[in-house]
Design an enzyme around this catalytic site. Structure first.
Site, short mmCIF file in Angstrom:
data_model
loop_
_atom_site.label_atom_id
_atom_site.label_comp_id
_atom_site.label_asym_id
_atom_site.label_seq_id
_atom_site.Cartn_x
_atom_site.Cartn_y
_atom_site.Cartn_z
N LEU A 184 0.85 -1.19 0.00
CA LEU A 184 0.00 0.00 0.00
C LEU A 184 0.89 1.24 0.00
O LEU A 184 1.83 1.33 0.80
CB LEU A 184 -0.90 0.03 1.25
CG LEU A 184 -2.01 -1.01 1.37
CD1 LEU A 184 -2.59 -0.97 2.78
CD2 LEU A 184 -3.09 -0.75 0.34
N HIS A 185 0.59 2.18 -0.89
CA HIS A 185 1.33 3.44 -0.85
C HIS A 185 0.54 4.63 -1.38
O HIS A 185 0.95 5.77 -1.22
CB HIS A 185 2.63 3.31 -1.65
CG HIS A 185 2.43 3.33 -3.14
ND1 HIS A 185 1.97 2.24 -3.83
CD2 HIS A 185 2.62 4.31 -4.05
CE1 HIS A 185 1.89 2.54 -5.12
NE2 HIS A 185 2.27 3.79 -5.28
N ARG A 186 -0.63 4.39 -2.00
CA ARG A 186 -1.40 5.50 -2.55
C ARG A 186 -1.87 6.41 -1.42
O ARG A 186 -2.36 5.94 -0.39
CB ARG A 186 -2.62 4.98 -3.31
CG ARG A 186 -2.30 4.08 -4.48
CD ARG A 186 -1.93 4.84 -5.71
NE ARG A 186 -1.49 3.94 -6.77
CZ ARG A 186 -0.91 4.34 -7.89
NH1 ARG A 186 -0.72 5.62 -8.10
NH2 ARG A 186 -0.53 3.47 -8.80
N ASP B 175 -2.08 -1.62 -4.23
CA ASP B 175 -2.61 -0.45 -4.93
C ASP B 175 -1.58 0.07 -5.94
O ASP B 175 -1.68 1.19 -6.43
CB ASP B 175 -3.03 0.65 -3.95
CG ASP B 175 -1.91 1.14 -3.04
OD1 ASP B 175 -0.74 0.75 -3.27
OD2 ASP B 175 -2.19 1.90 -2.10
#
Length: 368
Positions: free
Chosen positions: A205-207, A279
C-alpha cells in the site's frame, strides 16, 4: 545520438534498466546520460536497486529528497535545467508517470529538446491521482510515444497523436522481471517465519488515498485480517506509511510489517505467494506475468489489460469486496490469466531499434 535517461523512483529504475541493457548490447554508438533526481532516497527504493539490477551509477544525482508535489517538481526542474545548460542531448527520455518524469519532460521541452515518453497512453480517468495528471501532462507535450498495449496507442490517437509518433513496443518492466527472475532471492522474513510456497499473502500500500488517512488504512487492514484466516500477511511498509501505522492499534498474530525489500527479494515473495493485494499498478503487471492472483485495492486502474487478460481484479477498499475476493481465492476459484501481447522481454530492444531507425531523433545540435 545523445539521450538523457531520466529516473527518480523505484519503478523508474526497473523500466529504464531494459533500455540501458539494450543500448549497451546494441553497439550502435548511442550515448546516454543517466539522470537520477533522488525522488526516492530510501536505500532499498533507490540506490540499492542499482546494485540489484547491475545498473551503472547515475551520471548526475539531483538529491531532491522529500517534499510536497510542488517542492519536488520545482526542485527537479531547477536541477535538470542546470544540467541542460551544461550540455543538451538530442532526446530526453522519461518513463512512467511520476513527478520526476513530468518535471524533466517540461524542462526539456521548454529548452527545445525532443521528449520521448515510455509507457505512454495509460489512463485511469481518476483525477484525484497525481500520477494521472502527470501522465496527461507528459503525453500532451511529448514528441514520441512508446506504449505497452494497443489500447494505450489508441488513447493517444484519440488525443490527436499521429501514427508516426506512436510505437507499440511492449512493457520494459517485464523485460527486467524476466531477466532477473532466475536471481530472485529469499528475504530474511522467509526463513524467520518459515514461509512456504503459496501459504501466505503479500500486501503493498502506498497511494495517498489509502495510507494518508488513518481511518482508511485501518479499515483496509482490518478487512484483510478479518478475512484471511490464519494465513500470514506480509506487508513491506513504504516509508510514507510507517509513521501512520504507529498510530494504529491493530493487534493481529498473522500480520507482519517489514521494512522495504529489495527488487529481488520482493519479487521472490511475489512469485511464491498465494496472492498479492496491492494499490500499485506495476505490481499488477508483475503479478500477471508471474501468474499470481492479484487484488487491486483501488476503484480503477490505468492498466486494464491486467484485468482483461491477466490475473488482476479491481476490488476497491470496502470490507464487502475484500471479503468476497478473499473467499474466492481460498475457494480456489480465482481466474487464470494470460500474458499481454509483446510482454516478452524484448521491449528495450524494440525501443532502441526505433530510436536508431527514426531519422527525426538524429536532428538537432548537441550543445556543449
Amino acid at each position: 545520438m545523445q539521450i538523457d535517461i531520466i529516473a527518480g523512483t523505484r519503478p523508474n529504475f526497473i523500466k529504464i534498466a531494459a533500455i540501458i541493457y539494450a543500448i549497451e548490447s546494441s553497439k550502435t554508438g548511442i550515448k546516454y546520460r543517466l539522470i537520477h533526481t533522488g525522488q526516492h532516497y530510501d536505500e532499498k527504493l533507490s540506490l540499492g536497486i542499482f546494485r540489484d539490477l547491475n545498473l551503472p551509477a547515475p551520471d548526475r544525482n539531483l538529491n531532491i529528497g522529500s517534499g510536497s508535489q510542488a517542492e519536488q517538481t520545482g526542485g527537479i526542474m531547477l536541477g535538470y535545467e542546470e544540467i541542460l545548460k551544461e550540455k543538451k542531448p538530442n532526446i530526453c527520455l522519461v518513463v512512467g508517470d511520476v513527478t520526476t518524469s513530468m518535471a524533466c519532460a517540461i524542462t526539456a521541452k521548454k529548452m527545445g529538446i525532443k521528449v520521448v515518453h515510455v509507457e505512454a497512453g495509460l489512463r485511469s480517468k481518476d483525477w484525484s491521482m497525481p500520477e494521472e495528471i502527470n501522465r496527461i501532462i507528459i503525453d500532451s507535450i511529448a514528441d514520441y510515444f512508446f506504449t505497452t498495449t494497443i489500447e494505450a496507442s489508441q488513447e493517444l490517437y484519440r488525443n490527436g497523436k499521429s501514427k508516426d509518433q506512436v510505437f507499440f513496443v511492449g512493457n520494459t518492466m517485464i523485460d527486467t522481471l524476466l531477466r532477473f527472475k532466475p536471481k530472485f532471492q529469499a528475504p530474511e522474513i522467509w526463513n524467520k517465519l518459515d514461509l512456504q510456497k503459496k501459504n501466505y499473502l503479500l500486501l503493498t500500500l502506498h497511494r495517498p488515498s489509502n495510507v494518508d488517512k488513518i481511518q482508511n488504512l485501518k479499515r483496509i487492514l482490518s478487512s484483510i485480517m478479518e478475512n484471511s484466516g490464519e494465513v500470514p500477511v506480509i506487508f513491506p511498509v513504504h516509508p510514507r506509511t510507517a509513521s501512520i501505522l504507529e498510530k494504529i492499534s491493530l493487534p493481529s498474530k498473522n500480520l507482519f510489517f517489514i521494512k522495504p525489500l529489495s527488487y529481488l527479494e520482493f519479487n521472490f515473495l511475489l512469485q511464491n505467494s498465494m496472492a498479492v493485494l496491492t494499490d500499485s499498478g506495476g505490481v499488477t503487471e508483475e503479478a500477471t506475468v508471474l501468474q499470481i492472483p492479484c487484488m487491486t485495492l483501488r476503484e480503477n486502474t490505468e492498466r486494464p489489460e491486467t484485468v482483461q487478460i491477466g490475473t488482476n481484479e479491481i476490488i476497491g477498499t470496502n470490507k464487502e469486496n475484500i471479503e468476497k475476493a478473499l473467499f474466492k481465492l481460498f475457494a480456489n476459484k480465482w481466474k487464470k490469466g494470460a500474458i499481454p501481447e509483446l510482454w516478452d522481454g524484448k521491449t528495450g530492444k524494440r525501443i532502441i531499434e526505433v530510436l536508431i531507425e527514426e531519422k527525426a531523433f538524429h536532428t538537432g545540435q548537441i550543445i556543449d
